[in-house]
Design a protein around this motif. Structure first.
Motif, PDB file in Angstrom:
ATOM      1  N   GLY A 171       0.810  -1.207   0.000  1.00 11.44           N
ATOM      2  CA  GLY A 171       0.000   0.000   0.000  1.00 11.44           C
ATOM      3  C   GLY A 171       0.843   1.258   0.000  1.00 11.44           C
ATOM      4  O   GLY A 171       0.521   2.245  -0.680  1.00 11.44           O
ATOM      5  N   VAL A 172       1.946   1.240   0.753  1.00 15.69           N
ATOM      6  CA  VAL A 172       2.856   2.383   0.796  1.00 15.69           C
ATOM      7  C   VAL A 172       3.499   2.600  -0.574  1.00 15.69           C
ATOM      8  O   VAL A 172       3.584   3.731  -1.071  1.00 15.69           O
ATOM      9  N   THR A 173       3.937   1.507  -1.194  1.00 16.91           N
ATOM     10  CA  THR A 173       4.568   1.603  -2.515  1.00 16.91           C
ATOM     11  C   THR A 173       3.595   2.126  -3.554  1.00 16.91           C
ATOM     12  O   THR A 173       3.947   2.968  -4.389  1.00 16.91           O
ATOM     13  N   CYS A 174       2.359   1.648  -3.499  1.00 15.61           N
ATOM     14  CA  CYS A 174       1.332   2.126  -4.432  1.00 15.61           C
ATOM     15  C   CYS A 174       1.107   3.626  -4.234  1.00 15.61           C
ATOM     16  O   CYS A 174       0.989   4.387  -5.209  1.00 15.61           O
ATOM     17  N   TYR A 175       1.064   4.058  -2.996  1.00 18.58           N
ATOM     18  CA  TYR A 175       0.878   5.483  -2.681  1.00 18.58           C
ATOM     19  C   TYR A 175       2.026   6.322  -3.245  1.00 18.58           C
ATOM     20  O   TYR A 175       1.808   7.348  -3.892  1.00 18.58           O
ATOM     21  N   LEU A 176       3.250   5.859  -3.035  1.00 18.89           N
ATOM     22  CA  LEU A 176       4.420   6.586  -3.548  1.00 18.89           C
ATOM     23  C   LEU A 176       4.467   6.554  -5.071  1.00 18.89           C
ATOM     24  O   LEU A 176       4.801   7.555  -5.716  1.00 18.89           O
ATOM     25  N   ASP A 177       4.126   5.403  -5.646  1.00 14.96           N
ATOM     26  CA  ASP A 177       4.094   5.282  -7.111  1.00 14.96           C
ATOM     27  C   ASP A 177       3.154   6.313  -7.730  1.00 14.96           C
ATOM     28  O   ASP A 177       3.415   6.849  -8.816  1.00 14.96           O
ATOM     29  N   SER A 178       2.040   6.565  -7.047  1.00 15.95           N
ATOM     30  CA  SER A 178       1.026   7.453  -7.616  1.00 15.95           C
ATOM     31  C   SER A 178       1.550   8.870  -7.838  1.00 15.95           C
ATOM     32  O   SER A 178       1.082   9.574  -8.734  1.00 15.95           O
ATOM     33  N   PHE A 179       2.535   9.292  -7.058  1.00 17.86           N
ATOM     34  CA  PHE A 179       3.093  10.627  -7.244  1.00 17.86           C
ATOM     35  C   PHE A 179       3.881  10.716  -8.556  1.00 17.86           C
ATOM     36  O   PHE A 179       3.987  11.788  -9.155  1.00 17.86           O
ATOM     37  N   PHE A 180       4.430   9.592  -8.984  1.00 18.03           N
ATOM     38  CA  PHE A 180       5.122   9.545 -10.275  1.00 18.03           C
ATOM     39  C   PHE A 180       4.120   9.355 -11.413  1.00 18.03           C
ATOM     40  O   PHE A 180       4.226  10.003 -12.461  1.00 18.03           O
ATOM     41  N   LEU A 181       3.149   8.468 -11.192  1.00 18.55           N
ATOM     42  CA  LEU A 181       2.242   8.072 -12.260  1.00 18.55           C
ATOM     43  C   LEU A 181       1.171   9.119 -12.572  1.00 18.55           C
ATOM     44  O   LEU A 181       0.818   9.313 -13.747  1.00 18.55           O
ATOM     45  N   GLU A 182       0.657   9.781 -11.547  1.00 19.95           N
ATOM     46  CA  GLU A 182      -0.454  10.704 -11.775  1.00 19.95           C
ATOM     47  C   GLU A 182      -0.079  11.854 -12.710  1.00 19.95           C
ATOM     48  O   GLU A 182      -0.876  12.254 -13.560  1.00 19.95           O
ATOM     49  N   ARG A 183       1.115  12.377 -12.568  1.00 18.88           N
ATOM     50  CA  ARG A 183       1.504  13.488 -13.441  1.00 18.88           C
ATOM     51  C   ARG A 183       1.640  13.027 -14.896  1.00 18.88           C
ATOM     52  O   ARG A 183       1.490  13.827 -15.824  1.00 18.88           O
ATOM     53  N   ILE A 184       1.903  11.730 -15.085  1.00 15.64           N
ATOM     54  CA  ILE A 184       1.981  11.179 -16.440  1.00 15.64           C
ATOM     55  C   ILE A 184       0.586  10.881 -16.975  1.00 15.64           C
ATOM     56  O   ILE A 184       0.248  11.236 -18.110  1.00 15.64           O
ATOM     57  N   LEU A 185      -0.251  10.244 -16.154  1.00 10.70           N
ATOM     58  CA  LEU A 185      -1.600   9.893 -16.597  1.00 10.70           C
ATOM     59  C   LEU A 185      -2.392  11.132 -16.998  1.00 10.70           C
ATOM     60  O   LEU A 185      -3.158  11.098 -17.969  1.00 10.70           O
ATOM     61  N   LEU A 186      -2.207  12.219 -16.268  1.00 10.74           N
ATOM     62  CA  LEU A 186      -2.943  13.447 -16.575  1.00 10.74           C
ATOM     63  C   LEU A 186      -2.632  13.971 -17.972  1.00 10.74           C
ATOM     64  O   LEU A 186      -3.471  14.609 -18.604  1.00 10.74           O
ATOM     65  N   LYS A 187      -1.429  13.704 -18.460  1.00 12.51           N
ATOM     66  CA  LYS A 187      -1.039  14.162 -19.790  1.00 12.51           C
ATOM     67  C   LYS A 187      -1.815  13.441 -20.892  1.00 12.51           C
ATOM     68  O   LYS A 187      -1.918  13.936 -22.012  1.00 12.51           O
TER      69      LYS A 187
END
Length: 213
Positions: free
Chosen positions: A180-196
């Motif tokens: 769960g912690v890794t998924c949370y941290l991953d989201s900070f990298f992934l969200e800025r990409i997905l939004l594009k």
């Protein structure tokens, strides 16, 4: 002291996030039990983590099962594809490992690269599945494209994935919270990409606006 015990205080907000990470990890583990639903469970974990833990919208259990149900079919099929590819690459890697020659060494490097490449695609595949509605083929193509285009992010995601696996192997009790912690941290990298890759519309439904916050 009154501020410390305030439900809106940083301490309680932090503890709430920790609680959500533990709950989502347990739900993820349960969702992965059939094995073929690993992808479905991972997509649901990412969706619920971003929407509830990060954007503070909805309830963790409700959002997890909602996303789980929505992605069940595609998740099973994509998981089977990835498991098949991973199994073939792993078996081939084990075979060439026994070859004591220059060709064998070269093949080991090639298979290691292919395994890492397959993991790199997975880092995007299930988060993409949780966010976009498209065919399985298009999901795979988009995930491969992202893994190459955003290579620095991909490297960070793979390193965090490897660190999580190694940490759980060394300290098994961490399995209760670390995914769960890794998924949370991953989201900070992934969200800025997905939004594009998301088309923001002024006519978005109210429940979809959390994507853009």
């Amino acid at each position: 002291m009154g501020t410390f015990f305030n439900l809106e205080s940083p301490f309680f907000q932090f503890m709430n996030k920790i609680g959500n990470m533990i709950i989502i990890t347990i739900l993820w583990i349960i969702g992965c039990i059939p094995i073929v639903t690993i992808g479905t469970s991972t997509a649901a974990m990412y969706y619920a983590t971003v929407k509830v833990t990060r954007k503070e919208t909805g309830y963790i259990t409700k959002e997890f099962f909602r996303a789980y149900k929505m992605n069940l079919k595609n998740g099973i099929l994509l998981t089977l594809v990835w498991l098949l590819v991973a199994a073939i690459l792993t078996l081939d890697r084990l075979y060439v490992n026994s070859l004591e020659s220059i060709q064998g060494t070269i093949l080991i490097v090639i298979y290691n690269f292919m395994l890492i490449a397959s993991i790199s695609v997975i880092m995007y595949l299930f988060p993409n599945m949780s966010r976009f509605t498209m065919s399985k083929k298009d999901l795979l193509k988009l995930s491969f494209f992202m893994s190459v285009k955003h290579l620095p992010t991909t490297i960070c995601l793979v390193v965090m994935f490897a660190a999580t696996v190694i940490s759980i192997y060394l300290i098994p009790v961490l399995i209760i919270i670390l995914p769960g912690v890794t998924c949370y941290l991953d989201s900070f990298f992934l969200e800025r990409i997905l939004l594009k890759y998301m088309a923001k519309s002024d006519e978005s439904e109210e429940e979809d606006k959390w994507y853009y916050q």
